[in-house]
Design an enzyme around this catalytic site. Structure first.
Site, PDB file in Angstrom:
ATOM      1  N   LYS A   1      36.829  -7.130 -87.782  1.00  0.00           N
ATOM      2  CA  LYS A   1      36.327  -7.330 -86.420  1.00  0.00           C
ATOM      3  C   LYS A   1      36.973  -6.338 -85.460  1.00  0.00           C
ATOM      4  O   LYS A   1      36.316  -5.829 -84.539  1.00  0.00           O
ATOM      5  CB  LYS A   1      36.587  -8.764 -85.978  1.00  0.00           C
ATOM      6  CG  LYS A   1      35.766  -9.775 -86.766  1.00  0.00           C
ATOM      7  CD  LYS A   1      36.175 -11.211 -86.480  1.00  0.00           C
ATOM      8  CE  LYS A   1      35.342 -12.181 -87.304  1.00  0.00           C
ATOM      9  NZ  LYS A   1      35.767 -13.588 -87.158  1.00  0.00           N
TER      10      LYS A   1
ATOM     11  N   LYS B   1      28.989  -8.925 -90.089  1.00  0.00           N
ATOM     12  CA  LYS B   1      29.820  -7.795 -89.667  1.00  0.00           C
ATOM     13  C   LYS B   1      29.995  -6.732 -90.733  1.00  0.00           C
ATOM     14  O   LYS B   1      30.480  -5.633 -90.454  1.00  0.00           O
ATOM     15  CB  LYS B   1      31.198  -8.277 -89.213  1.00  0.00           C
ATOM     16  CG  LYS B   1      32.002  -8.981 -90.282  1.00  0.00           C
ATOM     17  CD  LYS B   1      33.317  -9.500 -89.719  1.00  0.00           C
ATOM     18  CE  LYS B   1      34.033 -10.384 -90.730  1.00  0.00           C
ATOM     19  NZ  LYS B   1      33.322 -11.656 -90.976  1.00  0.00           N
TER      20      LYS B   1
ATOM     21  N   GLY C   1      34.531 -26.775 -94.219  1.00  0.00           N
ATOM     22  CA  GLY C   1      33.598 -25.664 -94.367  1.00  0.00           C
ATOM     23  C   GLY C   1      33.951 -24.464 -93.518  1.00  0.00           C
ATOM     24  O   GLY C   1      33.149 -23.543 -93.365  1.00  0.00           O
TER      25      GLY C   1
ATOM     26  N   VAL D   1      31.967 -10.396 -83.495  1.00  0.00           N
ATOM     27  CA  VAL D   1      33.360 -10.237 -83.072  1.00  0.00           C
ATOM     28  C   VAL D   1      33.782 -11.462 -82.254  1.00  0.00           C
ATOM     29  O   VAL D   1      34.026 -11.384 -81.057  1.00  0.00           O
ATOM     30  CB  VAL D   1      33.566  -8.931 -82.282  1.00  0.00           C
ATOM     31  CG1 VAL D   1      35.045  -8.666 -82.064  1.00  0.00           C
ATOM     32  CG2 VAL D   1      32.936  -7.752 -83.015  1.00  0.00           C
TER      33      VAL D   1
ATOM     34  N   GLU E   1      36.526 -20.396 -96.944  1.00  0.00           N
ATOM     35  CA  GLU E   1      35.863 -20.276 -98.231  1.00  0.00           C
ATOM     36  C   GLU E   1      36.770 -20.808 -99.342  1.00  0.00           C
ATOM     37  O   GLU E   1      37.976 -20.986 -99.161  1.00  0.00           O
ATOM     38  CB  GLU E   1      35.527 -18.800 -98.508  1.00  0.00           C
ATOM     39  CG  GLU E   1      34.610 -18.172 -97.489  1.00  0.00           C
ATOM     40  CD  GLU E   1      33.222 -18.773 -97.479  1.00  0.00           C
ATOM     41  OE1 GLU E   1      32.794 -19.316 -98.522  1.00  0.00           O
ATOM     42  OE2 GLU E   1      32.563 -18.727 -96.423  1.00  0.00           O
TER      43      GLU E   1
END
Length: 353
Positions: A238, A129, A220, A166, A223
């Site tokens: 988004k 994105k 996972g 999105v 982050e």
């Protein structure tokens, strides 16, 4: 049935890119038998370099190398230091499939690769994105989404598609473009960040914020530095894409009021539940005095609201319109595969245009 072959360049072989390779294998018969399509990967890149073959790469060999933790440059024909833009400039292909890591500072390397592809007349499908959040008007002007012809591009213009950006497999963009054609969109509500949705649902059950975040990192889904997620910026970017693409409102991140979930406590979430409500990180576009006001913030919704009924692994969108009523959709995603599936549906749409 006549089979049409489309040559793909895949940039980025992380979770989504590898999942895309897998579904190109698993869905090959469906693509041929139901759509008359064959997608051939002629080039691919990872963080170390690139590999290409105009006759088509061995997908099984690519996946084996990545699963073993090796770069594509370790394979015969691999080229150290070559990036996506380098492949796009030198390799004949029909579509770029862009799945490199999101960079919301300058969009690179994805933004440069997308620019190069569109300038060559190559259609683009994004799961990344970053380029759209930072440069949507510029990229749209080079593509079939252009509002005018101020940018000279040979016809037919290359397609630009990004439904995976999105909400993964959630058809957020497609609903606005296709299913609400002819309707006036008055309001959009959406939950578009899975990490914060998961964290808040666990906090509701009594887990502390720190423990819920640690669990998301172990899975996972978050982050090591989760700032973009928990402070609301991932969802805001988004919403930038949705506003530009569906609402046709020129929008940048500066136009959105953003507040994350870091100030929420377990008590806040459980108190909302006791009131018959549920707090979500809500992306909101609300029409006021002829313009859309845009925000991302924790919001208490009635328990029977479509977005309040979702589990921790779901994302959703609700459109309010003048003639189509209220239209809502949700997606349950527990792996990167649905995001890769969204890239595939975009590629099919482009191929069948």
């Amino acid at each position: 049935m006549t089979i049409s072959t489309y040559r793909l360049i895949l940039t980025g072989l992380g979770n989504v890119g590898r999942s895309l390779l897998g579904i190109l294998q698993s869905q090959a018969a469906i693509l041929r038998n139901e759509f008359g399509l064959e997608f051939v990967v002629v080039g691919a890149t990872d963080s170390r370099g690139a590999i290409s073959d105009p006759n088509g790469l061995d997908i099984a060999a690519l996946l084996k190398a990545k699963q073993a933790g090796r770069s594509v440059v370790s394979l015969p024909g691999g080229q150290e230091g070559v990036g996506g833009a380098g492949l796009v400039h030198t390799l004949d292909a029909d579509m770029l499939m862009e799945a490199t890591l999101v960079n919301l500072k300058d969009g690179q390397p994805g933004l440069g690769t997308v620019r190069a592809a569109l300038e060559r007349g190559m259609s683009v499908v994004l799961a990344n994105k970053g380029p759209l959040a930072l440069a949507y008007p510029e990229l749209a002007a080079w593509s079939d989404l252009a509002a005018d012809n101020t940018v000279h591009v040979p016809e037919p213009r290359p397609a630009l598609r990004f439904s995976a950006c999105v909400g993964g497999a959630l058809p957020t963009i497609n609903l606005g473009w296709r299913d609400l054609a002819g309707a006036h969109i008055q309001r959009v509500e959406a939950v578009l960040n899975g990490t914060t949705q998961n964290i808040m649902r666990r906090m509701e059950a009594g887990t502390s914020y720190a423990d819920a975040l640690a669990e998301m990192q172990q899975r996972g889904l978050a982050e090591a530095n989760p700032t973009l997620d928990v402070e609301g910026w991932d969802a805001a970017n988004k919403l930038v894409i949705l506003a530009n693409a569906v609402l046709l409102r020129p929008t940048t991140l500066a136009d959105i009021e953003v507040d994350g979930i870091t100030k929420l406590s377990t008590d806040d979430l459980r108190a909302a539940t006791a009131r018959g409500e549920r707090i979500v990180l809500l992306c909101l576009a609300e029409q006021v005095m002829g313009d859309f006001q845009l925000s991302v913030r924790p919001t208490a919704l009635p328990a029977d609201h479509p977005l309040a009924r979702m589990s921790g692994d779901e994302m959703g969108v609700v459109y309010y319109t003048d003639i189509a009523g209220r239209l809502s959709a949700t997606t349950l995603e527990q792996s990167p595969v649905p995001t890769a599936a969204a890239m595939l549906r975009d590629a099919i749409e482009i191929a069948l245009r």
